[in-house]
Scaffold this motif. Structure first.
Motif, short mmCIF file in Angstrom:
data_model
loop_
_atom_site.label_atom_id
_atom_site.label_comp_id
_atom_site.label_asym_id
_atom_site.label_seq_id
_atom_site.Cartn_x
_atom_site.Cartn_y
_atom_site.Cartn_z
N ASN A 40 3.91 0.74 -5.16
CA ASN A 40 2.87 1.02 -6.15
C ASN A 40 2.03 -0.23 -6.42
O ASN A 40 0.81 -0.14 -6.58
CB ASN A 40 3.49 1.53 -7.44
N HIS A 41 2.69 -1.39 -6.47
CA HIS A 41 1.92 -2.61 -6.71
C HIS A 41 1.02 -2.93 -5.52
O HIS A 41 -0.11 -3.40 -5.69
CB HIS A 41 2.84 -3.80 -6.98
N ARG A 42 1.52 -2.69 -4.31
CA ARG A 42 0.69 -2.93 -3.13
C ARG A 42 -0.56 -2.06 -3.17
O ARG A 42 -1.67 -2.53 -2.88
CB ARG A 42 1.49 -2.65 -1.86
N LEU A 43 -0.38 -0.79 -3.51
CA LEU A 43 -1.53 0.11 -3.61
C LEU A 43 -2.47 -0.33 -4.72
O LEU A 43 -3.70 -0.28 -4.57
CB LEU A 43 -1.05 1.54 -3.86
N TYR A 44 -1.89 -0.77 -5.83
CA TYR A 44 -2.70 -1.26 -6.96
C TYR A 44 -3.52 -2.48 -6.53
O TYR A 44 -4.72 -2.58 -6.83
CB TYR A 44 -1.77 -1.61 -8.11
N ALA A 45 -2.87 -3.42 -5.82
CA ALA A 45 -3.57 -4.62 -5.38
C ALA A 45 -4.69 -4.27 -4.40
O ALA A 45 -5.78 -4.85 -4.45
CB ALA A 45 -2.57 -5.60 -4.74
N GLN A 46 -4.42 -3.33 -3.50
CA GLN A 46 -5.46 -2.90 -2.56
C GLN A 46 -6.63 -2.25 -3.28
O GLN A 46 -7.79 -2.49 -2.95
CB GLN A 46 -4.85 -1.93 -1.54
N TYR A 47 -6.31 -1.43 -4.29
CA TYR A 47 -7.35 -0.77 -5.07
C TYR A 47 -8.19 -1.80 -5.81
O TYR A 47 -9.43 -1.71 -5.84
CB TYR A 47 -6.71 0.20 -6.06
N ARG A 48 -7.52 -2.79 -6.41
CA ARG A 48 -8.24 -3.83 -7.15
C ARG A 48 -9.15 -4.63 -6.21
O ARG A 48 -10.29 -4.97 -6.57
CB ARG A 48 -7.25 -4.76 -7.83
N ALA A 49 -8.64 -4.95 -5.01
CA ALA A 49 -9.45 -5.71 -4.06
C ALA A 49 -10.66 -4.90 -3.60
O ALA A 49 -11.78 -5.43 -3.52
CB ALA A 49 -8.59 -6.10 -2.86
N LEU A 50 -10.45 -3.61 -3.33
CA LEU A 50 -11.54 -2.75 -2.90
C LEU A 50 -12.57 -2.59 -4.01
O LEU A 50 -13.78 -2.63 -3.77
CB LEU A 50 -11.00 -1.38 -2.49
N THR A 51 -12.10 -2.45 -5.25
CA THR A 51 -13.01 -2.33 -6.38
C THR A 51 -13.86 -3.58 -6.52
O THR A 51 -15.07 -3.51 -6.77
CB THR A 51 -12.21 -2.10 -7.68
N GLN A 64 -14.66 -5.68 -4.10
CA GLN A 64 -15.61 -5.73 -2.99
C GLN A 64 -16.79 -4.80 -3.24
O GLN A 64 -17.95 -5.15 -2.97
CB GLN A 64 -14.90 -5.35 -1.69
N LEU A 65 -16.50 -3.61 -3.75
CA LEU A 65 -17.57 -2.65 -4.03
C LEU A 65 -18.47 -3.16 -5.15
O LEU A 65 -19.70 -2.97 -5.10
CB LEU A 65 -16.97 -1.30 -4.43
N GLN A 66 -17.88 -3.83 -6.14
CA GLN A 66 -18.67 -4.37 -7.24
C GLN A 66 -19.61 -5.47 -6.76
O GLN A 66 -20.77 -5.54 -7.15
CB GLN A 66 -17.75 -4.91 -8.33
N VAL A 67 -19.08 -6.32 -5.87
CA VAL A 67 -19.91 -7.39 -5.31
C VAL A 67 -21.04 -6.79 -4.47
O VAL A 67 -22.19 -7.23 -4.56
CB VAL A 67 -19.04 -8.33 -4.44
N ALA A 68 -20.71 -5.79 -3.67
CA ALA A 68 -21.73 -5.15 -2.83
C ALA A 68 -22.80 -4.48 -3.69
O ALA A 68 -24.00 -4.58 -3.39
CB ALA A 68 -21.08 -4.12 -1.91
N LEU A 69 -22.37 -3.80 -4.76
CA LEU A 69 -23.32 -3.14 -5.64
C LEU A 69 -24.22 -4.15 -6.34
O LEU A 69 -25.44 -3.97 -6.43
CB LEU A 69 -22.57 -2.30 -6.68
N SER A 70 -23.61 -5.24 -6.82
CA SER A 70 -24.39 -6.28 -7.50
C SER A 70 -25.40 -6.90 -6.55
O SER A 70 -26.56 -7.14 -6.92
CB SER A 70 -23.44 -7.36 -8.04
#
Length: 249
Positions: A173-184, A186-192
């Motif tokens: 669950n933590h691995r999935l959480y960390a992957q989700y946080r990293a993807l979020t 990256q998407l935030q940086v791309a959007l900005s």
């Protein structure tokens, strides 16, 4: 230990094992706590967890109680031991007498080291989440359990397996959480970045009286000509420090 007390300890341990969705999560500390709970619940002398990837140990963690002993007994298993056996089969290694295992030349390096530490018995259970095997939990006991139930159904093995299963779920669950946080992120940086590019395009298009696409081509050409990242050129246009050549130049 009374039955009700053990149930309360197990419930508390499982609740703690589920609490992994945090940026401050520390895997080593987490696995140490699981080992501590195992020692307390099953009445072991020490316990430790070996995370395994590709058949090789990648991380070791041990209970606070007799931590040096547990870490030593985990580390010596690179040539064979309960952890690797349990991980290899995906099943528990039932309680076994260290003396008997040593006499039978089972895990020679491990059993010799265990005898040196006065460990009487050991067993191991896999850390598993459905079909995924992450490693094994190894328990070091002061005596070989003497119960009528078959070894694989012994209550200490079953309790340790419950803890190991909970730890595997918590880790995944933590691995999935960390992957989700990293993807979020990256998407935030791309959007900005996209928003800033649109802002710079609009400023230049208005200044030059041209279309947004023509303004963007000029931004990109300026970045290539000066060997600058596009984002740096965009930031300069917005703050007024960069003035690309207009489309008519």
């Amino acid at each position: 230990m009374q039955h009700g007390s053990r149930e309360a300890l197990l419930a508390s341990a499982l609740l703690e094992a589920a609490d992994t969705l945090s940026d401050s999560f520390d895997a080593e500390r987490y696995l140490q706590r699981v080992s501590d709970h195992c020692v307390e619940i099953v009445g072991a002398r020490a316990a430790g967890i070996m995370l395994i990837d590709g058949g090789e140990a990648v991380s070791l963690a041990a209970s606070s109680r007799q931590q040096d002993v547990a870490l030593d007994l985990l580390a010596v298993q690179h040539l064979g031991g309960p952890c690797l056996d349990s991980y290899g089969t995906g099943r528990p290694v039932p309680p076994v007498s260290i003396g008997a295992a040593h006499a039978a030349s089972r895990w020679p390096d491990f059993t010799q080291r265990a005898l040196r530490h006065d460990i009487a018995a050991t067993f191991a259970v896999p850390l598993r989440r459905r079909e995924s095997l992450l490693g094994a939990l190894n328990v070091f006991a002061p005596a070989l359990p003497d119960h009528h139930a078959p070894p694989e159904e012994h209550w200490s093995v079953r309790l340790a397996q419950v803890l190991a299963d909970a730890a595997a779920v918590g880790l995944q669950n933590h691995r999935l959480y960390a992957q989700y946080r990293a993807l979020t992120g990256q998407l935030q940086v791309a959007l900005s970045s996209r928003v800033r590019i649109e802002q710079a395009k609009g400023m230049l298009a208005e200044r030059w009286g041209t279309g947004a696409d023509r303004a963007f081509r000029t931004l990109r050409q300026h970045a290539r000509r000066h060997r600058l990242p596009l984002e740096e050129v965009v930031a300069g246009v917005i703050d007024g420090s960069v003035d690309p050549c207009g489309p008519g130049d």
